[in-house]
Enzyme design. Structure first.
Site, mmCIF file in Angstrom:
data_model
loop_
_atom_site.group_PDB
_atom_site.id
_atom_site.type_symbol
_atom_site.label_atom_id
_atom_site.label_comp_id
_atom_site.label_asym_id
_atom_site.label_seq_id
_atom_site.Cartn_x
_atom_site.Cartn_y
_atom_site.Cartn_z
ATOM 1 N N ASP A 1 0.812 -1.220 0.000
ATOM 2 C CA ASP A 1 0.000 0.000 0.000
ATOM 3 C C ASP A 1 0.842 1.265 0.000
ATOM 4 O O ASP A 1 0.464 2.285 0.575
ATOM 5 C CB ASP A 1 -0.972 0.009 1.203
ATOM 6 C CG ASP A 1 -1.793 -1.248 1.216
ATOM 7 O OD1 ASP A 1 -2.270 -1.628 0.141
ATOM 8 O OD2 ASP A 1 -1.918 -1.871 2.286
ATOM 9 N N LYS B 1 2.024 2.089 -5.036
ATOM 10 C CA LYS B 1 2.755 1.573 -6.205
ATOM 11 C C LYS B 1 1.968 1.784 -7.487
ATOM 12 O O LYS B 1 2.537 2.114 -8.523
ATOM 13 C CB LYS B 1 3.050 0.073 -6.025
ATOM 14 C CG LYS B 1 4.063 -0.219 -4.931
ATOM 15 C CD LYS B 1 4.373 -1.696 -4.825
ATOM 16 C CE LYS B 1 3.235 -2.527 -4.289
ATOM 17 N NZ LYS B 1 2.819 -2.209 -2.912
ATOM 18 N N ASN C 1 -4.422 -10.687 -3.743
ATOM 19 C CA ASN C 1 -4.233 -10.000 -2.459
ATOM 20 C C ASN C 1 -3.776 -8.574 -2.711
ATOM 21 O O ASN C 1 -3.945 -7.698 -1.874
ATOM 22 C CB ASN C 1 -3.229 -10.749 -1.560
ATOM 23 C CG ASN C 1 -1.977 -11.202 -2.288
ATOM 24 O OD1 ASN C 1 -1.884 -11.110 -3.516
ATOM 25 N ND2 ASN C 1 -1.012 -11.701 -1.547
ATOM 26 N N GLY D 1 -3.848 -4.827 -4.480
ATOM 27 C CA GLY D 1 -4.879 -3.912 -4.966
ATOM 28 C C GLY D 1 -4.192 -2.594 -5.256
ATOM 29 O O GLY D 1 -3.700 -1.931 -4.358
ATOM 30 N N HIS D 2 -4.085 -2.253 -6.525
ATOM 31 C CA HIS D 2 -3.394 -1.026 -6.907
ATOM 32 C C HIS D 2 -4.415 -0.014 -7.416
ATOM 33 O O HIS D 2 -5.200 -0.308 -8.307
ATOM 34 C CB HIS D 2 -2.343 -1.329 -7.982
ATOM 35 C CG HIS D 2 -1.226 -2.188 -7.475
ATOM 36 N ND1 HIS D 2 -0.348 -2.858 -8.287
ATOM 37 C CD2 HIS D 2 -0.852 -2.480 -6.209
ATOM 38 C CE1 HIS D 2 0.521 -3.527 -7.545
ATOM 39 N NE2 HIS D 2 0.224 -3.317 -6.278
ATOM 40 N N THR D 3 -4.393 1.167 -6.817
ATOM 41 C CA THR D 3 -5.385 2.186 -7.159
ATOM 42 C C THR D 3 -4.749 3.273 -8.017
ATOM 43 O O THR D 3 -3.672 3.772 -7.698
ATOM 44 C CB THR D 3 -5.933 2.818 -5.856
ATOM 45 O OG1 THR D 3 -6.391 1.760 -5.019
ATOM 46 C CG2 THR D 3 -7.071 3.785 -6.140
ATOM 47 N N ARG E 1 4.304 -29.242 -4.930
ATOM 48 C CA ARG E 1 4.328 -29.867 -6.264
ATOM 49 C C ARG E 1 3.044 -30.615 -6.629
ATOM 50 O O ARG E 1 3.068 -31.619 -7.311
ATOM 51 C CB ARG E 1 5.570 -30.770 -6.413
ATOM 52 C CG ARG E 1 6.821 -29.925 -6.455
ATOM 53 C CD ARG E 1 8.038 -30.680 -6.138
ATOM 54 N NE ARG E 1 8.057 -31.063 -4.730
ATOM 55 C CZ ARG E 1 9.103 -31.577 -4.114
ATOM 56 N NH1 ARG E 1 10.197 -31.795 -4.773
ATOM 57 N NH2 ARG E 1 9.046 -31.872 -2.851
ATOM 58 N N GLN F 1 2.586 -6.117 -2.925
ATOM 59 C CA GLN F 1 2.900 -6.135 -1.481
ATOM 60 C C GLN F 1 4.152 -5.274 -1.236
ATOM 61 O O GLN F 1 4.363 -4.316 -1.941
ATOM 62 C CB GLN F 1 3.087 -7.571 -0.950
ATOM 63 C CG GLN F 1 1.795 -8.359 -0.900
ATOM 64 C CD GLN F 1 1.413 -8.929 -2.248
ATOM 65 O OE1 GLN F 1 2.245 -9.455 -2.962
ATOM 66 N NE2 GLN F 1 0.151 -8.845 -2.602
ATOM 67 N N THR G 1 -9.697 -5.297 0.726
ATOM 68 C CA THR G 1 -10.486 -5.829 1.842
ATOM 69 C C THR G 1 -11.292 -4.749 2.563
ATOM 70 O O THR G 1 -12.177 -5.072 3.342
ATOM 71 C CB THR G 1 -9.556 -6.483 2.892
ATOM 72 O OG1 THR G 1 -8.624 -5.485 3.328
ATOM 73 C CG2 THR G 1 -8.796 -7.652 2.299
ATOM 74 N N LYS H 1 2.225 10.269 -1.242
ATOM 75 C CA LYS H 1 1.319 10.790 -0.205
ATOM 76 C C LYS H 1 1.962 11.845 0.701
ATOM 77 O O LYS H 1 1.611 11.941 1.891
ATOM 78 C CB LYS H 1 0.742 9.641 0.625
ATOM 79 C CG LYS H 1 -0.260 8.795 -0.181
ATOM 80 C CD LYS H 1 -1.057 7.905 0.717
ATOM 81 C CE LYS H 1 -2.318 7.369 0.074
ATOM 82 N NZ LYS H 1 -3.111 6.531 0.960
HETATM 83 P P1 IMP Z 1 -1.958 -12.826 2.261
HETATM 84 O O1 IMP Z 1 -1.016 -12.328 1.244
HETATM 85 O O2 IMP Z 1 -3.407 -12.609 1.903
HETATM 86 O O3 IMP Z 1 -1.672 -14.238 2.671
HETATM 87 O O4 IMP Z 1 -1.732 -11.959 3.601
HETATM 88 C C1 IMP Z 1 -0.520 -12.013 4.350
HETATM 89 C C2 IMP Z 1 -0.169 -10.637 4.904
HETATM 90 O O5 IMP Z 1 0.164 -9.774 3.828
HETATM 91 C C3 IMP Z 1 -1.311 -9.932 5.648
HETATM 92 O O6 IMP Z 1 -0.740 -9.118 6.661
HETATM 93 C C4 IMP Z 1 -1.931 -9.042 4.590
HETATM 94 O O7 IMP Z 1 -2.596 -7.939 5.144
HETATM 95 C C5 IMP Z 1 -0.685 -8.619 3.834
HETATM 96 N N1 IMP Z 1 -0.926 -8.256 2.428
HETATM 97 C C6 IMP Z 1 -1.069 -9.074 1.379
HETATM 98 N N2 IMP Z 1 -1.230 -8.394 0.247
HETATM 99 C C7 IMP Z 1 -1.172 -7.096 0.575
HETATM 100 C C8 IMP Z 1 -1.242 -5.895 -0.186
HETATM 101 O O8 IMP Z 1 -1.372 -5.877 -1.409
HETATM 102 N N3 IMP Z 1 -1.151 -4.734 0.522
HETATM 103 C C9 IMP Z 1 -0.969 -4.727 1.863
HETATM 104 N N4 IMP Z 1 -0.881 -5.818 2.595
HETATM 105 C C10 IMP Z 1 -0.984 -7.005 1.973
HETATM 106 MG MG MG Z 2 -2.752 -2.204 -2.103
#
Ligand code: IMP
Ligand code: MG
Length: 402
Positions: free
Chosen positions: A13, A16, A38, A40-42, A141, A215, A292, A322
């Site tokens: 976050d 990026k 997982n 999310g790029h805005t 695997r 991430q 989320t 920011k």
């Molecule tokens: P997972 O990747 O869903 O297994 O989550 C593992 C950890 O990485 C948790 O703390 C999530 O909140 C964090 N996480 C995963 N993807 C992101 C992202 O894109 N932005 C911020 N935190 C992330």
């Molecule tokens: Mg994000």
């Protein structure tokens, strides 16, 4: 530009999406190299908000080809929705390439992720998208890849064996296979078996290739705050393995971080703060997960973390985002030393003067308020890596290019 990796320096976050969008205007390829939805790029373009989860942020620029590389774990149901969403405004044919070797995240991976998170004792605070269990299948695997969708009979056997492995007898393998076969018909025009050749060739021809990190470094499986990390490699080296490109092909690594720090989910965050300044950062910075919707934890910038993160990525240029969110705070803190191994977990901070001006229309470093320049100069002096981008507002154009 040629081979450029963009990574997040902290826990994701970092903004990026908007930085990648900026570099994408000159790119030939933008590649997602690992993880899945997982992320999310805005990106905000003339007030309109776009969120990408699987498809690289380069999709907003018509001439860019977007690659989902083999290091990813891809939820095909989410991907289909995302394709439909972007098709409304952009052409995808011939522009979207999905590696046949990328792994699938299936509904049962999500189910396992959610069930584990509900057991409070070993909560990581995941995004509940099934990312961890899908990577477990990959490393074990027994993972299912896009190429497996070409042979229905083998797919049935693999899925049945995996359902047995995970003890999920309540799931009907036939229904799952049928839905995957339907989806496959819509995805197959994009599935490609020669991503490494395409990308290496493009780099050899001097084309501009962006590797879009997801991430952040401190969520990296090897270098992050384990076990409170994601299940993939989020550092620059991971971009090379995720696509099949050697490190010698990379020209620069851009490290992206916010003017303050955030984290979602559990795990250590030494410079975390609560109270009125935290409330300011959360509300002005709109610090809620783009996938989320969870509120993000917030805190001050930490120079030791930033130095570590630049080191493990070999960062050659910095992008800070920011900066505008700090406008209106009387004083700002930067952590200059942390000793997490000492009994007291001692943290030392330096205090900086804040500024009140709206900086979102500033386009030159020299036009920033003096206090903002001092804040940035201090970071620069500690890292000894040049800034290339300073983002001063949410819209695509709200940035200073140095
Ligand atoms: P997972 O990747 O869903 O297994 O989550 C593992 C950890 O990485 C948790 O703390 C999530 O909140 C964090 N996480 C995963 N993807 C992101 C992202 O894109 N932005 C911020 N935190 C992330
Ligand atoms: Mg994000």
């Amino acid at each position: 530009m040629s081979g450029t990796i963009l990574i997040g320096n902290f826990w994701g976050d970092e903004g990026k999406g908007r930085v990648i969008d900026y570099y994408s205007k000159d790119a030939d390829y933008v590649i997602r190299t690992g993880s899945g939805c997982n992320a999310g790029h805005t990106i905000i373009v003339n007030g309109e908000k776009f969120v990408t989860r699987l498809i690289p942020s380069g999709i907003l620029h018509d001439k860019v080809k977007c690659v989902l590389a083999q290091g990813m774990v891809i939820d095909p149901f989410v991907l289909i929705q995302e394709i439909e969403y972007f098709k409304q405004n952009f052409t995808l044919s011939e522009r979207l390439l999905i590696s046949c070797d990328a792994h699938l995240v299936l509904p049962y991976h999500k189910e396992i992720d959610i069930a584990r998170e509900e057991k409070a004792s070993n909560k990581i605070g995941t995004t509940k998208n099934g990312i961890g269990p899908a990577y477990e299948d990959k490393v074990g695997r027994r993972g299912i890849r896009f190429k497996d969708l070409f042979d229905r009979d083998k797919l049935v056997l693999k899925i049945e064996s995996n359902l047995q492995y995970w003890n999920l007898s309540h799931i009907n393998s036939n229904d799952l296979v049928n839905s995957l076969v339907n989806i496959f018909n819509e995805l197959k025009e994009y599935i490609t078996d020669n991503i490494p050749e395409i990308i290496n060739q493009a780099l050899d021809n001097g084309e501009n290739v962006l590797f879009e990190g997801a991430q952040g470094t401190l969520l990296d499986i090897d270098h992050g705050t384990y076990p409170y990390v994601t299940s993939s490699s989020a550092i620059a080296g991971g971009a090379c393995t995720g696509v099949g490109v050697g490190p010698t092909k990379i020209d620069q690594v851009i490290g992206i971080f916010k003017a303050y720090t955030t984290r979602v989910g559990e795990g250590p965050f030494p410079t975390e703060i609560a109270g009125s300044i935290a409330d300011h950062l959360k509300s002005v910075g709109r610090e809620f997960g783009s996938v989320t919707g969870r509120p993000r934890r917030v805190g001050w910038l930490s120079i030791p973390d930033l130095k570590y993160s630049c080191m493990v990525n070999g960062v050659s240029k910095l992008a800070i985002t920011k900066l505008d969110v700090l406008s209106g705070l009387d004083t700002l803190l930067i952590c200059i030393e942390q000793n997490l191994k000492s009994k007291t977990h001692r943290l030392d901070y330096l205090t900086f003067k804040g500024w009140t001006e709206d900086i979102s229309k500033v386009r030159k470093f020299d036009d920033l308020p003096q206090a903002a320049k001092e804040y940035l100069d201090f970071i620069q002096s500690k890292l000894k890596i040049p800034f290339e981008i300073i983002s001063v507002g949410p819209d695509r154009n709200d940035l200073i290019h140095i």
